[in-house]
Design a protein around this motif. Structure first.
Motif, short mmCIF file in Angstrom:
data_model
loop_
_atom_site.label_atom_id
_atom_site.label_comp_id
_atom_site.label_asym_id
_atom_site.label_seq_id
_atom_site.Cartn_x
_atom_site.Cartn_y
_atom_site.Cartn_z
N GLU A 116 0.85 -1.20 0.00
CA GLU A 116 0.00 0.00 0.00
C GLU A 116 0.88 1.24 0.00
OE1 GLU A 116 -2.64 0.01 3.32
OE2 GLU A 116 -3.73 -1.79 2.69
N VAL A 117 0.34 2.33 -0.55
CA VAL A 117 0.98 3.63 -0.47
C VAL A 117 -0.11 4.64 -0.09
CG1 VAL A 117 0.72 3.95 -2.97
CG2 VAL A 117 2.28 5.41 -1.69
N ASN A 118 0.11 5.34 1.03
CA ASN A 118 -0.89 6.26 1.57
C ASN A 118 -2.25 5.58 1.74
OD1 ASN A 118 1.01 8.26 1.68
ND2 ASN A 118 0.11 9.53 0.07
N GLY A 119 -2.22 4.31 2.13
CA GLY A 119 -3.43 3.56 2.39
C GLY A 119 -4.13 3.03 1.17
N GLN A 120 -3.56 3.25 -0.01
CA GLN A 120 -4.17 2.77 -1.25
C GLN A 120 -3.40 1.55 -1.76
OE1 GLN A 120 -5.08 5.90 -4.17
NE2 GLN A 120 -4.55 7.43 -2.61
#
Length: 439
Positions: A247-251
């Motif tokens: 994930e990156v920034n919750g995405q």
């Protein structure tokens, strides 16, 4: 600047090979039948270099957009009509039987066809073929970019049929049957819903213009962290080769294109990463630079298939591909003539140079050179005065009817053909300039 220089160098080298061998075909055929060749030139005047060997001056011209062979006693671009008023001499073009003159005019075309076939055979034998299967493609789905979204595709879609037919490779999705078709369509599986998406008849033009910047589609690419650059934000964050970014920034970021989207959106900002590292899930933070990078190279986890051809297989496959690209180019020309695509798809040497790109890739260079060789052969065979095909047309008439067109008629036809080609060249170059400005 360096990319432009490399692009120009590639197109000049490619044209020099094509034109040099094309004119050599004329020279060999002419000399074989005892015709005198006064000059052989790669490039148009002014002359940069020249040397006389035997009866022929071999030279290089300053304008690398073509070349010529001057055969004694022939009405050609030089329009040397005074010489034509004299009685024919045995070593002149006009003194030879029509069938010998015909072969002389066909020499360049024949050489270009042979060259194109040899190049495609060599490419198939040396490089083979690497591809992603339909099954591997649809394991992950496609990533839709600008033009793909315009057509109605979405990231994650699975293309299950092309024009109602099954396909084998991802490259078939972008094959000429689609890009040059008039009623093409994809059958798409979107979360279990099956439907068709039509491909517009001007798709190839939109791909060359809009798609050049925004792209069309690629395969969603699973990846792992490859090389981490020294001194980069990725290294400072603690990323290591072999890590998987979840994930990156919750995405979700298990596909590289989705990771890139978020990173680019956060230029100059700090991002949070959820990473699978050494079997453990870790939370890391990294600073994105102003270019939208954190400093690592991805290793693709897509499975590819490779075919390595034997020489005999390469001869068969390469010969087939050489003629296929010619047929597809003819179909593309047909779309232009019918008005199905606009002027942006019509290119001169300037526009063609863009396809070579700003980095030197020998596989791409030889593919484009092979394609241009076959295309040059086709164009030269068109029955247009001033082209080889014009001479072939008049010589064929002479052989069939037994009557030779008058020198005055041939001179007039040559002038008309040259004027037509000059106007066409000015239009094509001007069109490329207008396209470059408008883009």
């Amino acid at each position: 600047m360096i990319e432009t220089i490399i692009m120009i160098a590639q197109i000049i080298l490619s044209l020099s090979i094509l034109v040099g061998l094309h004119e050599l075909g004329h020279l060999i055929a002419a000399k074989f039948f005892g015709m005198r060749v006064e000059q052989y030139s790669i490039g148009f005047p002014p002359k940069i270099f020249g040397v006389k060997y035997g009866e022929t001056v071999y030279s290089i011209g300053a304008i690398p957009l073509g070349g010529f062979v001057k055969i004694s006693g022939m009405i050609d671009e030089s329009l040397d009509t005074e010489k034509m008023k004299e009685e024919p001499i045995e070593w002149e073009f006009r003194a030879k039987p029509a069938w010998q003159r015909l072969i002389g005019m066909m020499g360049g075309i024949i050489i270009n066809v042979i060259l194109g076939i040899i190049i495609f055979i060599g490419l198939q034998y040396y490089f083979g073929e690497t591809y992603v299967t339909k099954e591997e493609t649809n394991k992950y789905g496609i990533y839709a970019m600008g033009l793909g979204k315009e057509l109605g595709l979405k990231t994650g879609d699975r293309i299950i049929k092309v024009n109602g037919q099954d396909y084998e490779k991802f490259s078939d999705i972008m094959g000429p049957e689609v890009t040059l078709g008039s009623s093409s369509y994809y059958t798409v599986d979107r979360d279990g819903e099956i439907f068709d998406i039509s491909i517009p008849s001007d798709f190839i033009e939109r791909l060359n213009s809009e798609g050049k910047d925004d792209g069309f589609i690629t395969i969603l690419q699973p990846y792992e962290v490859g090389k981490v650059l020294k001194g980069s934000a990725a290294q400072a964050a603690g990323l290591k080769s072999g890590d998987q970014i979840l994930e990156v920034n919750g995405q979700p970021a298990v596909y590289f294109q989705l990771l890139r989207e978020v990173i680019v959106e956060n230029k100059g900002k700090e991002i949070s990463l959820k990473v699978l590292q050494d079997g453990e899930t870790k939370s890391l933070t990294a600073q994105v630079n102003q270019e939208g990078l954190i400093g690592f190279r991805p290793n693709s986890l897509l499975e590819t298939q490779r075919i390595q051809y034997t020489f005999i297989e390469a001869v068969k496959s390469g010969t087939k591909e050489a003629f296929q690209v010619t047929v597809f180019n003819i179909r593309g020309l047909g779309k232009i003539i019918r008005g199905e695509v606009g002027r942006k798809s019509v290119k001169s040497v300037i526009g063609i140079a863009e396809y070579f790109g700003g980095n030197w890739d020998w596989q791409r260079f030889w593919f484009l050179t092979g394609m241009l060789s076959m295309w040059l052969a086709f164009l030269n065979f068109l029955p247009i005065p001033a082209l080889d095909g014009g001479h072939v047309m008049f010589l064929s008439y002479e052989i069939i009817s037994g009557r030779k067109p008058s020198d005055k008629f041939l001179e007039g036809a040559q002038k008309v053909g040259m004027a037509f080609l000059l106007v066409l060249m000015v239009f094509l170059i001007g069109n490329d300039i207008i396209n470059a400005i408008s883009d």
